[in-house]
Scaffold this motif. Structure first.
Motif, PDB file in Angstrom:
ATOM      1  N   ARG A 262     -26.162  -1.677 -52.240  1.00 12.71           N
ATOM      2  CA  ARG A 262     -26.055  -0.341 -51.371  1.00 12.71           C
ATOM      3  C   ARG A 262     -24.328   0.016 -51.425  1.00 12.71           C
ATOM      4  O   ARG A 262     -23.534  -0.842 -51.205  1.00 12.71           O
ATOM      5  N   GLU A 263     -24.083   1.313 -51.374  1.00 18.71           N
ATOM      6  CA  GLU A 263     -22.826   1.604 -51.294  1.00 18.71           C
ATOM      7  C   GLU A 263     -21.943   1.330 -49.957  1.00 18.71           C
ATOM      8  O   GLU A 263     -20.843   1.050 -49.956  1.00 18.71           O
ATOM      9  N   ALA A 264     -22.858   1.202 -49.054  1.00 16.71           N
ATOM     10  CA  ALA A 264     -22.403   1.125 -47.500  1.00 16.71           C
ATOM     11  C   ALA A 264     -21.884  -0.363 -47.385  1.00 16.71           C
ATOM     12  O   ALA A 264     -21.013  -0.580 -46.631  1.00 16.71           O
ATOM     13  N   TRP A 265     -22.346  -1.006 -48.388  1.00 16.10           N
ATOM     14  CA  TRP A 265     -21.553  -2.621 -48.415  1.00 16.10           C
ATOM     15  C   TRP A 265     -20.024  -2.730 -48.950  1.00 16.10           C
ATOM     16  O   TRP A 265     -19.513  -3.714 -48.375  1.00 16.10           O
ATOM     17  N   GLN A 266     -19.639  -1.614 -49.438  1.00 14.39           N
ATOM     18  CA  GLN A 266     -18.386  -1.623 -50.095  1.00 14.39           C
ATOM     19  C   GLN A 266     -17.292  -1.396 -49.315  1.00 14.39           C
ATOM     20  O   GLN A 266     -17.623  -0.466 -48.471  1.00 14.39           O
TER      21      GLN A 266
ATOM     22  N   LYS B 265     -19.549   1.410 -59.259  1.00 21.29           N
ATOM     23  CA  LYS B 265     -19.839  -0.290 -59.039  1.00 21.29           C
ATOM     24  C   LYS B 265     -21.460  -0.600 -58.851  1.00 21.29           C
ATOM     25  O   LYS B 265     -21.735  -1.596 -59.347  1.00 21.29           O
ATOM     26  N   ILE B 266     -22.068   0.301 -58.190  1.00 27.02           N
ATOM     27  CA  ILE B 266     -23.632  -0.302 -57.979  1.00 27.02           C
ATOM     28  C   ILE B 266     -24.243  -0.194 -59.267  1.00 27.02           C
ATOM     29  O   ILE B 266     -24.754  -1.181 -59.625  1.00 27.02           O
ATOM     30  N   ARG B 267     -23.672   0.719 -60.079  1.00 27.68           N
ATOM     31  CA  ARG B 267     -24.551   0.716 -61.412  1.00 27.68           C
ATOM     32  C   ARG B 267     -23.963  -0.465 -62.163  1.00 27.68           C
ATOM     33  O   ARG B 267     -24.947  -1.205 -62.876  1.00 27.68           O
ATOM     34  N   ILE B 268     -22.773  -1.023 -62.222  1.00 29.74           N
ATOM     35  CA  ILE B 268     -22.383  -2.348 -63.017  1.00 29.74           C
ATOM     36  C   ILE B 268     -23.056  -3.446 -62.210  1.00 29.74           C
ATOM     37  O   ILE B 268     -23.530  -4.449 -62.937  1.00 29.74           O
ATOM     38  N   LEU B 269     -23.146  -3.082 -60.750  1.00 26.69           N
ATOM     39  CA  LEU B 269     -23.945  -4.509 -60.094  1.00 26.69           C
ATOM     40  C   LEU B 269     -25.334  -4.616 -60.528  1.00 26.69           C
ATOM     41  O   LEU B 269     -25.886  -5.599 -60.595  1.00 26.69           O
ATOM     42  N   GLU B 270     -26.116  -3.353 -60.746  1.00 28.50           N
ATOM     43  CA  GLU B 270     -27.467  -3.481 -61.064  1.00 28.50           C
ATOM     44  C   GLU B 270     -27.452  -4.237 -62.411  1.00 28.50           C
ATOM     45  O   GLU B 270     -28.352  -4.828 -62.810  1.00 28.50           O
ATOM     46  N   GLU B 271     -26.467  -3.738 -63.515  1.00 27.96           N
ATOM     47  CA  GLU B 271     -26.709  -4.560 -64.709  1.00 27.96           C
ATOM     48  C   GLU B 271     -26.294  -6.062 -64.576  1.00 27.96           C
ATOM     49  O   GLU B 271     -27.149  -6.748 -65.363  1.00 27.96           O
ATOM     50  N   GLU B 272     -25.615  -6.359 -63.690  1.00 27.18           N
ATOM     51  CA  GLU B 272     -25.457  -7.774 -63.388  1.00 27.18           C
ATOM     52  C   GLU B 272     -26.798  -8.337 -62.921  1.00 27.18           C
ATOM     53  O   GLU B 272     -27.109  -9.534 -63.343  1.00 27.18           O
ATOM     54  N   PHE B 273     -27.497  -7.815 -61.995  1.00 29.48           N
ATOM     55  CA  PHE B 273     -28.726  -8.382 -61.575  1.00 29.48           C
ATOM     56  C   PHE B 273     -29.650  -8.333 -62.681  1.00 29.48           C
ATOM     57  O   PHE B 273     -30.376  -9.308 -62.632  1.00 29.48           O
ATOM     58  N   ASP B 274     -29.594  -7.365 -63.642  1.00 28.89           N
ATOM     59  CA  ASP B 274     -30.738  -7.508 -64.525  1.00 28.89           C
ATOM     60  C   ASP B 274     -30.259  -8.726 -65.435  1.00 28.89           C
ATOM     61  O   ASP B 274     -31.245  -9.462 -65.835  1.00 28.89           O
TER      62      ASP B 274
ATOM     63  N   PHE C 299     -25.128 -14.786 -51.346  1.00 30.25           N
ATOM     64  CA  PHE C 299     -24.770 -13.236 -51.550  1.00 30.25           C
ATOM     65  C   PHE C 299     -24.574 -12.548 -50.459  1.00 30.25           C
ATOM     66  O   PHE C 299     -23.354 -11.805 -50.335  1.00 30.25           O
ATOM     67  N   HIS C 300     -25.500 -12.398 -49.438  1.00 27.57           N
ATOM     68  CA  HIS C 300     -25.224 -11.753 -48.185  1.00 27.57           C
ATOM     69  C   HIS C 300     -23.850 -11.943 -47.270  1.00 27.57           C
ATOM     70  O   HIS C 300     -23.294 -11.164 -46.775  1.00 27.57           O
ATOM     71  N   ALA C 301     -23.797 -13.276 -47.348  1.00 26.62           N
ATOM     72  CA  ALA C 301     -22.763 -13.801 -46.533  1.00 26.62           C
ATOM     73  C   ALA C 301     -21.429 -13.133 -46.882  1.00 26.62           C
ATOM     74  O   ALA C 301     -20.413 -12.893 -45.951  1.00 26.62           O
ATOM     75  N   MET C 302     -21.226 -13.019 -48.056  1.00 24.96           N
ATOM     76  CA  MET C 302     -19.893 -12.229 -48.614  1.00 24.96           C
ATOM     77  C   MET C 302     -19.765 -10.884 -47.841  1.00 24.96           C
ATOM     78  O   MET C 302     -18.704 -10.178 -47.670  1.00 24.96           O
ATOM     79  N   ILE C 303     -20.910 -10.119 -48.102  1.00 24.70           N
ATOM     80  CA  ILE C 303     -20.807  -8.623 -47.769  1.00 24.70           C
ATOM     81  C   ILE C 303     -20.482  -8.805 -46.188  1.00 24.70           C
ATOM     82  O   ILE C 303     -19.942  -7.891 -45.706  1.00 24.70           O
ATOM     83  N   THR C 304     -21.344  -9.583 -45.284  1.00 30.52           N
ATOM     84  CA  THR C 304     -21.118  -9.786 -43.927  1.00 30.52           C
ATOM     85  C   THR C 304     -19.606 -10.082 -43.562  1.00 30.52           C
ATOM     86  O   THR C 304     -19.041  -9.560 -42.683  1.00 30.52           O
TER      87      THR C 304
ATOM     88  N   ALA D 115     -19.297 -11.080 -53.366  1.00 32.94           N
ATOM     89  CA  ALA D 115     -17.774 -10.538 -53.262  1.00 32.94           C
ATOM     90  C   ALA D 115     -18.023  -9.125 -53.954  1.00 32.94           C
ATOM     91  O   ALA D 115     -17.179  -8.365 -53.408  1.00 32.94           O
ATOM     92  N   VAL D 116     -18.614  -9.089 -55.176  1.00 35.98           N
ATOM     93  CA  VAL D 116     -18.375  -7.883 -56.041  1.00 35.98           C
ATOM     94  C   VAL D 116     -19.248  -6.732 -54.940  1.00 35.98           C
ATOM     95  O   VAL D 116     -18.430  -5.657 -54.894  1.00 35.98           O
ATOM     96  N   ALA D 117     -20.173  -6.961 -54.529  1.00 38.50           N
ATOM     97  CA  ALA D 117     -21.062  -5.996 -53.816  1.00 38.50           C
ATOM     98  C   ALA D 117     -20.348  -5.651 -52.669  1.00 38.50           C
ATOM     99  O   ALA D 117     -20.638  -4.174 -52.219  1.00 38.50           O
ATOM    100  N   SER D 118     -19.412  -6.816 -52.044  1.00 40.47           N
ATOM    101  CA  SER D 118     -18.882  -6.182 -50.669  1.00 40.47           C
ATOM    102  C   SER D 118     -17.378  -5.213 -50.930  1.00 40.47           C
ATOM    103  O   SER D 118     -17.161  -4.713 -50.287  1.00 40.47           O
ATOM    104  N   GLY D 119     -17.536  -4.930 -52.241  1.00 42.07           N
ATOM    105  CA  GLY D 119     -16.418  -4.089 -52.754  1.00 42.07           C
ATOM    106  C   GLY D 119     -14.948  -4.886 -52.752  1.00 42.07           C
ATOM    107  O   GLY D 119     -14.002  -4.265 -52.786  1.00 42.07           O
ATOM    108  N   MET D 120     -14.825  -5.895 -52.435  1.00 48.45           N
ATOM    109  CA  MET D 120     -13.584  -6.658 -52.577  1.00 48.45           C
ATOM    110  C   MET D 120     -12.961  -6.612 -53.946  1.00 48.45           C
ATOM    111  O   MET D 120     -13.838  -6.828 -54.729  1.00 48.45           O
ATOM    112  N   GLU D 121     -11.911  -6.696 -54.167  1.00 51.14           N
ATOM    113  CA  GLU D 121     -11.204  -6.448 -55.339  1.00 51.14           C
ATOM    114  C   GLU D 121     -10.188  -7.599 -55.659  1.00 51.14           C
ATOM    115  O   GLU D 121      -9.638  -7.442 -56.782  1.00 51.14           O
ATOM    116  N   LEU D 122      -9.871  -8.501 -54.795  1.00 46.50           N
ATOM    117  CA  LEU D 122      -9.101  -9.663 -55.419  1.00 46.50           C
ATOM    118  C   LEU D 122      -9.530 -10.771 -54.656  1.00 46.50           C
ATOM    119  O   LEU D 122      -9.721 -10.936 -53.672  1.00 46.50           O
TER     120      LEU D 122
END
Lengths: 636, 317
Positions: free
Chosen positions: A426-430, B304-313, A388-393, A257-264
């Motif tokens: 990837r930024e493109a996920w967001q 956000k990518i940077r923070i995400l990488e920290e989470e993966f760590d 993980f990937h399901a949320m981005i998709t 969810a975080v990687a997808s850029g969702m914020e709420l």
């Protein structure tokens, strides 16, 4: 015949020492730690699993969770614990039976025994203080348990856990888990420094003296095992461990969810979904995201839809009972074409059902739960990595198709822990920032592309786009329209989006030969167990293959063609179906597995089903048995 | 865009446009003639023009019922939701976009009955928005069923021998909830007071709850009886920190000074259902607003990518 407890200990040892222990080499070994609730078995298993993954083993762990926070101690139904399955390659499911058990009392052990969770001949390390407990009733329970367990042929080794732990802690309930970890560390020759690292990480928010105490208990366990045990287990490890991360499915959903850029994220506490919001609560705010704990399940859906309407796609997390409550709001999101991601971590149902246990019973509710026609996308991750990937998709699909996307996870994925390749973020996920450009003159809020049903969304703040979205029937301008043509057309356009999306999907891959006697079809968390069973059966020479569906709505294309190449097609699912030979059951009135209903309806193929609702993940051995029994013409 | 709302009531972004009441007008309202909803709609349009709200940054959210058609008759953004659930939707809008001006329009069935849980919690969240309870004491759209605010004994299609229970008192309930920050009552038949109340509600920073007494011309036309014709039967709560509407001063002889910071007196006045009272019962701007409490720093995609990488760590093997 009563079980004779094998008692070992200083001075009583059969002569075992680190050097002389017999080493059992195996490619696949399952361990359980079972205890009363609150004795930390899960923590012990998680640390052991993480270290094993780091050392190059394939790992799958699954938690054994009673429904109550603190069920009565020493109760058969109150068994709390964890199973860790180790392999020399990737492990995709929890396996069949447990080979080695650490049990903190004989009652929880009995609980596991009665569920047929333990392999015949399993080795059991059992806290033995109960045998000599001052309370007569406890001793009587112990004796009865030994009698029953004695029939099963286990090797039970008494371990004075309490006695040893009391040398370090005042309350042994708070220390046995680290002692047990020490036993496992010795048995599996885990690197003690890595175990300590993992302990330190696990207790990072606790004072150093807690960490030190745990180190001391660990070392006692290692020492006791070295002095007293006459066996070790070696599961070969891979030499090349790539960049891996280890987490459970709910953590993977939270990070996805975080990687997808969702914020709420809007939620209301419900087992087994809640831990997603625990993880989010811990990390989401660092990303600028909000976890809103709403007053109820309905409000959680409403807040997510309101947030999506005004900006980026938001999501809500729930389980079956919550899905039921959110139904009306899902219809609203479909009708207003407001993006929404809903995660349903399925548990046993109906009603309150089996809150902590796995089931795949929400499929048809997810697809057809709304009154009226409410087309939406439904997808099911099969692995923790896919969570993980399901949320981005899901986020992308919700925004592109302006609709509800339901992600069907389940309690097996939620609490299962497995390593997977570290994703490259990837930024493109967001999600990008909400479009705030002016709407072109004559722009319409539902300017449906007649081929695809897609339209551009006018988010508040866009000058010139002002309109009122409504759950009432409406036209392209979002004006309430009760006339026949408008309703027919709007229904078509909402539905068309699914067909348009399906046209972009590839047919599913077949595991095994692309024709044969039997095709097993599954969805969601059962993939690992199904494929393991299919491989076993192929090894026996059976012409069986499997395929696993990620998308349930719309279904992946090409199914009818694939099904025709097999003599029989059968789904394997964790939901209820009538057995074909049950009293009164006919082929017409038989109630079938949920995916099987769906496949029969869409392909007109006579798809059979084999389903169970045992409150546990399917075992590969049980699926293999079902394959042999259902092979057309019988197994050779 | 700043997450803070501290200035937005007073200063909007530079905008050289000027909006008249007509600029907020939507299609012709399809309410019955004589319905109080019309007066509320007029007062709201007047407020929007008075405050020069940008139509594209204003959102009206509603539930289901006659009054919930409200957003359709404006030319701002609108979300006509489902029965009882306007408040969760509007809360989501504000959490996602705190800079938007949000108004919520609910009927008595919507707010006080099917949506009661959301009403209670919305008061506690204290999100900065204006919530209007258009209370005509009846279910109108579904043709005269008892609502929680229908007076005891009042005959309806579901309770033809008269409503069995005493009417629920929405003001009393609202004033009983933790974090209540603005509670007022006005009436559809006193336009100047209605407008002044809406204005004060809009200016309040927090969750402004306004109950508007209304009659349904078909089903509760007699509801406030003589009080509609005779202002002397209505008590006006007055205070220089309250609802100030000089143009009606002469009309209402019956005035009661009430300091809106006095919660105990507000509760006592609200509890007494024998007297119709219009005015501001309570206001307290010191309560934190939920969307500000939850307001978080904005991160770029790269952050956000940077923070995400920290989470993966943390989960790394």
């Amino acid at each position: 015949m009563a079980m004779k407890l094998q008692t070992v200990g200083p001075g009583k040892s059969p002569g075992a020492a680190a050097g002389s222990a017999r080493v059992h080499r195996t490619r696949d070994h399952s361990v359980e730690i079972v205890s009363d609730s609150g004795e930390g078995a899960q923590k012990c298993g998680q640390i052991f699993g993480a270290v094993s993954a780091k050392m190059g083993n394939g790992v799958w762990t699954v938690e054994i969770i009673p429904a109550e926070v603190e069920p009565p101690p020493r109760s058969i139904a109150g068994a709390s614990g964890i199973r860790i399955r180790l392999g020399d390659g990737p492990v995709t499911n929890w396996g069949d039976e447990t080979d080695l058990v650490m049990a903190f009392n004989e009652q929880v052990l009995l609980g596991r025994h009665r569920l047929n969770a333990l392999a015949p001949g399993a080795t059991i390390l059992l806290e033995d203080q109960w045998a000599t407990h001052p309370d007569d009733a406890v001793r009587a329970q112990w004796d009865a348990a030994m009698e029953e367990l004695g029939e099963a042929g286990y090797r039970i080794i008494g371990v004075p856990m309490e006695e040893i732990c009391l040398t370090q802690v005042e309350n042994a309930r708070k220390g046995k888990n680290m002692f047990a970890l020490g036993l496992l560390t010795w048995i599996f020759e885990r690197d003690v420094d890595r175990v300590k690292e993992q302990i330190a990480h696990t207790f990072r928010t606790k004072p150093q003296k807690v960490v030190d105490k745990n180190f001391a208990l660990l070392e006692l366990g290692v020492q006791w095992a070295g002095e007293n045990l006459d066996f070790r287990v070696e599961v070969p490890t891979a030499t090349e461990v790539g960049d891996l991360v280890v987490m459970n499915g709910n953590e993977a959903i939270a990070l996805g969810a975080v990687a997808s850029g969702m914020e709420l994220a809007a939620m209301y506490p419900i087992t087994p979904a809640t831990s997603v919001s625990h993880h989010l609560g811990e990390v989401f705010e660092r990303f600028g995201g909000i976890v809103h704990q709403a007053e109820d399940e309905i409000a959680a859906a409403g807040v997510a839809i309101g947030a999506s309407y005004a900006g980026k796609c938001a999501f809500t997390i729930t389980s079956g009972p919550g899905l039921a409550l959110k139904t009306e709001f899902l219809g609203l999101a479909v009708m207003t074409e407001t993006p929404l991601v809903l995660v349903d971590v399925q548990r046993g149902g109906p009603s309150t059902g089996l809150p902590t246990k796995v089931e795949q019973s929400d499929l048809l509710a997810a697809l057809f739960g709304q009154p009226g026609d409410a087309p939406k996308i439904v997808l099911a991750p099969a692995t923790i990595e896919e969570c993980f990937h399901a949320m981005i998709t899901a986020r992308r699909l919700a925004e592109i198709f302006r609709t509800v996307v339901i992600v069907l996870s389940d309690a097996n994925l939620a609490t299962g822990v497995a390593p997977f390749p570290r994703p490259e973020a990837r930024e493109a996920w967001q999600a990008g920032p909400p479009d705030q450009s002016a709407v072109p003159e004559q722009g319409r809020p539902y300017d449906w592309d007649p081929r695809t049903g897609l339209s551009d969304r006018f988010i508040p703040g866009r000058p010139g786009g002002m309109h009122t979205v409504t759950g009432l029937a409406h036209d392209e301008r979002s004006k309430v329209a009760y006339d026949s043509a408008s309703n027919q057309r709007a229904s078509e356009m909402r539905s068309r989006k699914l067909a348009a999306f399906q046209s972009t999907l590839l047919p599913p891959e077949i595991n095994g030969a692309d024709s044969g006697d039997l095709l097993i079809v599954g969805w969601g968390s059962t993939r690992g167990a199904i494929e393991e069973a299919v491989e076993r059966c192929r090894g026996e020479g059976l012409a069986v293959s499997s395929l696993h569906l990620t998308f349930l709505s719309p279904l992946e294309p090409g199914l009818t063609e694939i099904f025709k190449r097999f003599r029989k097609v059968m789904t394997v699912e964790i939901n209820y179906s009538d057995r074909a030979d049950a009293p009164f059951v006919t082929s017409e009135n038989r109630r079938r597995g949920q995916l099987s209903w769906l496949l029969r309806a869409t392909t007109l193929v006579d798809v059979d089903c084999w389903t169970r609702v045992l409150g546990e993940p399917l075992r590969p051995s049980a699926i293999a048995r079902a394959i042999r029994e259902n092979l057309p013409g019988g197994a050779p | 865009m700043s997450g803070s709302c501290s200035v937005f009531h007073l200063a909007q972004e530079e905008d050289d446009r000027h909006f008249e009441m007509g600029d907020y007008e939507g299609p012709v309202a399809r309410w019955c003639s004589g319905c109080g909803d019309h007066s509320v709609l007029t007062a709201v349009r007047r407020l929007l023009a008075d405050e020069q709200l940008q139509p594209e940054n204003t959102v009206f959210v509603s539930g289901i019922g006659c009054s919930s058609r409200f957003p359709h008759y404006l030319s701002t953004y609108g979300f006509h939701g489902i029965h009882g659930r306007a408040l969760p939707l509007s809360t989501g809008v504000k959490l996602s976009r705190p800079e938007l001006r949000v108004f919520v329009v609910m009927g008595d069935g919507d707010c006080v009955s099917i949506g009661a849980a959301h009403w209670i919690h919305a008061i506690r969240y204290n999100v900065d928005m204006v919530a209007l309870l258009l209370d005509n004491n009846i279910y109108g759209l579904t043709k005269k069923q008892t609502s929680p605010t229908t007076p005891q004994g009042y005959s309806t299609n579901t309770q033809p021998r008269g409503s069995y229970l005493p009417a629920m008192n929405p003001l009393e309930a609202t004033l009983g909830v933790t974090n209540a920050s603005f509670v007022a009552q006005t009436a559809e038949w006193v336009p100047a007071h209605l407008f002044a109340t809406l204005k004060a509600a809009y200016r309040h920073r927090g969750f402004s709850f306004v109950r508007i007494l209304q009659r349904c011309p078909h089903f509760t036309a007699d509801m406030y009886g003589e009080a509609v014709k005779n202002p002397g039967m209505v008590e006006l709560l007055v205070h220089d920190q309250g609802i100030v509407a000089p143009e009606i001063d002469a009309m209402f002889e019956h005035k009661r000074p009430h300091d809106p910071s006095d919660l105990d007196e507000a509760r006592a006045l609200a509890e007494d259902m024998n007297q119709i009272r219009l005015g501001l019962f309570f206001r307290d701007e010191s309560h934190p607003r939920y969307e500000e409490t939850r307001s978080l720093p904005h991160h770029t995609a790269a952050d956000k990518i940077r923070i995400l990488e920290e989470e993966f760590d943390r989960y790394a093997v």
